[in-house]
Design a protein around this motif. Structure first.
Motif, PDB file in Angstrom:
ATOM      1  N   LEU A  70       0.644  -1.188  -0.018  1.00  0.00           N
ATOM      2  CA  LEU A  70       0.031  -0.003  -0.031  1.00  0.00           C
ATOM      3  C   LEU A  70       0.782   1.234   0.110  1.00  0.00           C
ATOM      4  CD1 LEU A  70      -2.796  -1.084   2.537  1.00  0.00           C
ATOM      5  CD2 LEU A  70      -2.945  -1.110   0.214  1.00  0.00           C
ATOM      6  N   GLY A  71       2.121   0.949   0.357  1.00  0.00           N
ATOM      7  CA  GLY A  71       2.972   2.271   0.374  1.00  0.00           C
ATOM      8  C   GLY A  71       3.775   2.607  -0.959  1.00  0.00           C
ATOM      9  N   GLN A  72       3.876   1.277  -1.632  1.00  0.00           N
ATOM     10  CA  GLN A  72       4.749   1.515  -2.896  1.00  0.00           C
ATOM     11  C   GLN A  72       4.485   2.580  -4.003  1.00  0.00           C
ATOM     12  OE1 GLN A  72       4.653  -2.324  -4.850  1.00  0.00           O
ATOM     13  NE2 GLN A  72       5.839  -3.255  -3.220  1.00  0.00           N
ATOM     14  N   PRO A  73       3.034   3.117  -4.030  1.00  0.00           N
ATOM     15  CA  PRO A  73       2.879   4.188  -4.828  1.00  0.00           C
ATOM     16  C   PRO A  73       3.362   5.464  -4.038  1.00  0.00           C
ATOM     17  CG  PRO A  73       0.762   2.739  -4.751  1.00  0.00           C
ATOM     18  CD  PRO A  73       1.889   2.398  -3.780  1.00  0.00           C
ATOM     19  N   LEU A  74       3.373   5.662  -2.950  1.00  0.00           N
ATOM     20  CA  LEU A  74       3.702   6.792  -2.217  1.00  0.00           C
ATOM     21  C   LEU A  74       5.357   7.285  -2.240  1.00  0.00           C
ATOM     22  CD1 LEU A  74       1.730   6.030   0.800  1.00  0.00           C
ATOM     23  CD2 LEU A  74       1.128   7.463  -1.052  1.00  0.00           C
ATOM     24  N   HIS A  75       5.526   8.413  -2.038  1.00  0.00           N
ATOM     25  CA  HIS A  75       6.907   8.985  -1.973  1.00  0.00           C
ATOM     26  C   HIS A  75       7.494   8.445  -0.722  1.00  0.00           C
ATOM     27  CE1 HIS A  75       6.899  12.172  -4.934  1.00  0.00           C
ATOM     28  NE2 HIS A  75       5.737  12.609  -4.243  1.00  0.00           N
ATOM     29  N   ARG A  76       8.605   8.191  -0.362  1.00  0.00           N
ATOM     30  CA  ARG A  76       9.232   7.390   0.487  1.00  0.00           C
ATOM     31  C   ARG A  76       9.243   8.135   1.867  1.00  0.00           C
ATOM     32  NH1 ARG A  76      12.113   3.172  -1.486  1.00  0.00           N
ATOM     33  NH2 ARG A  76      12.814   3.520  -3.704  1.00  0.00           N
ATOM     34  N   GLN A  77       8.918   9.460   2.066  1.00  0.00           N
ATOM     35  CA  GLN A  77       8.730   9.970   3.346  1.00  0.00           C
ATOM     36  C   GLN A  77       7.428   9.624   3.715  1.00  0.00           C
ATOM     37  OE1 GLN A  77       8.081  13.662   0.987  1.00  0.00           O
ATOM     38  NE2 GLN A  77       6.721  14.128   2.532  1.00  0.00           N
TER      39      GLN A  77
END
Length: 535
Positions: A142-149
């Protein structure tokens, strides 16, 4: 305006107990409830059913997590009580939807988010919707599409609905309960007469906007569910003045509407998983990014005061840029205004509670009733999720106005097409609407082996068990008639015309279906030409 009993008028063309003005979700919901209680009901809508606010929502069945921050616990609980009830009533057009909330410590501390989600989980009982949980976005897909921050987040579950089809299903059910529903029929005049109301309704051609029929209606009571036009209808057309505090004994502050524009954009799909995102902006507003029609992402919404004509509403370029920036702050894949394949806006008629920011105005509703100059009820405000309970309370109030309270019936009722299992034993219905839909789609393809998976999915999601009506006499793909546009056959167009009041290409492509997203201008024109040729 004074009663006109002393001035005889010609006999009315139609007599009813209740005239409902407005064919958005509240109007059709009230007409459905009243008709199911045995009242003679006529509903008129100046345009296509649900063509304004009710088809321009974010398409969520939700309690409104962000409303907890404004202390609206009663509104949130009322909406949460309705979530699973609605999902059960129409599993073909509604489904559960999980949301990812990346945590931004600069806007709200984590403890506040956890507390809000705890309340959200416990304000109303849940049978099949899952509760909230924390998620490590640095390790989760679920975090893969998000910026790393964005490393910490939360997941919770609400519901999604095809809002335009929800309006249509309520209108269909109202007709099945005995109501008369007249789209594209404007209430041009409304006067107290003979202890009730005398209305002049004018029907207009869908393509030319020319008047084609005038109908006079005598009603014992009027329900004003005109949405953004409700205050105008009450004050100007019905002649009911606003009463200032202290103006007469027992008077209260007159209700007013605050018209707030909400805009949305649709772009090609931004992520592969089936969760949505709730994104907190630096201005403390929230924007949703929702999987939409398999290949797209729906992004919205804005909250902008709309001082103009409610019928003239457009998405501004500033709003498009705002939504693109709000998503770009979180998602690694950038989007620009050039990526937008569809945009739509609606004017929300919110009950003005004198809040400063448009985003902070209450989404709750108020029902106002009076017996002078003749019995009437006006709906102020409201939201999609609470339409059924609003309609139920409105029908109670109308029964009191007419001196004949009648029993409630919609709590466990299905909407047309929503009873998906074979047979009539509703006790055997699976608890999960997902299980119902999966089993129904399997039966549909078994009964019609010529049907490909794409058609089976689209038709089952749009029409539910009513697909049998569309496929009556159809034994092969050839029986569907000409393919007017890709995967849109004459059989479906005839069904939409005969049973769902569809007369224009917009009715078909953007409200009854969302096929307009996939069609070229030439293909959309082919649909318009076919409908025009039908007369």
């Amino acid at each position: 305006m004074s009663d006109r009993a002393s001035s005889p008028l010609p006999e009315a063309d139609h007599h009813c107990d209740v005239l409902v003005v407005g064919g958005g979700i509240n109007g059709v919901g009230i007409a459905r409830d009243l008709a199911g209680r045995g009242w003679r009901v006529l509903l008129c809508e100046q345009d296509d059913l649900g063509s304004h606010t009710s088809s321009a929502s974010t398409k969520l069945i939700h309690g409104g997590l962000r409303y907890l921050e404004h202390g609206a616990f009663g509104l949130v609980r009322k909406a949460l009580m309705e979530r699973e009830r609605l999902l059960r009533s129409a599993p073909h057009i509604m489904r559960s939807l999980s949301f990812v909330l990346p945590h931004d410590p600069r806007t709200r501390p984590a403890w506040m988010i956890r507390l809000g989600l705890w309340f959200y989980d416990h304000l109303a009982p849940r049978d099949f919707l899952s509760g909230s949980a924390a998620v490590d976005l640095s390790q989760s897909p679920l975090g893969q599409p998000l910026h790393r921050q964005w490393r910490q987040g939360f997941v919770y579950t609400d519901g999604w609905v095809d809002d335009a089809r929800l309006v249509l299903l309520c209108a269909l059910d109202a007709v099945e309960q005995g109501a008369h529903v007249l789209p594209r029929t404007r209430c041009e005049a409304l006067h107290a007469y003979g202890g009730g109301w005398r209305a002049t309704l004018v029907r207009r051609d869908a393509l030319t906007d020319q008047a084609t029929r005038t109908l006079t209606v005598q009603a014992r009571a009027v329900v004003n569910a005109a949405g953004p036009w409700a205050e105008q209808l009450l004050r100007r057309d019905m002649g009911v003045p606003a009463v200032a505090p202290g103006g007469r004994q027992g008077a209260t502050q007159a209700a007013h509407l605050r018209l707030v524009k909400g805009s949305h954009i649709v772009v090609p799909r931004l992520f592969e998983h089936d969760h949505a995102y709730l994104l907190q902006g630096e201005d403390r507003r929230v924007v949703f990014a929702i999987p939409y029609e398999r290949d797209f992402t729906l992004i919205g919404t804005t909250d902008v005061d709309h001082p103009g004509d409610p019928g003239d509403v457009r998405v501004s370029e500033d709003e498009v840029r705002y939504l693109c920036a709000a998503v770009g702050r979180y998602l690694r894949r950038p989007i620009t205004p050039e990526d937008v394949v569809w945009r739509f806006a609606g004017v929300r008629p919110l009950l003005d509670d004198a809040q400063g920011a448009a985003a902070a105005v209450t989404r709750d509703y108020r029902l106002e009733t009076q017996t002078l100059p003749a019995p009437w009820l006006t709906v102020w405000g409201g939201k999609l999720t609470t339409f059924r309970v609003l309609a139920e309370q409105a029908a109670d109030r109308v029964g009191t106005l007419l001196g004949d309270p009648r029993s409630r019936w919609t709590t466990e009722a299905f909407l047309p097409g929503g009873l998906l299992q074979s047979g009539s034993d509703t006790a055997l219905i699976p608890a999960s609407p997902v299980a119902q839909m999966t089993a129904f789609q399997a039966r549909l393809r078994q009964q019609h082996p010529w049907m490909d998976l794409g058609l089976a999915r689209r038709w089952s999601r749009a029409y539910g068990s009513r697909v049998a009506l569309m496929l009556d006499g159809v034994h092969s793909r050839a029986d569907l008639g000409a393919e007017v546009a890709p995967d849109l056959y004459e059989a479906e167009l005839f069904y939409l015309r005969r049973h769902e009041w569809a007369l224009t290409a917009d009715d078909v492509l953007w409200r009854r279906t969302k096929l307009g997203l996939r069609y070229s201008p030439a293909q959309r024109q082919a649909v318009a030409d076919w409908l025009a040729a039908q007369g």
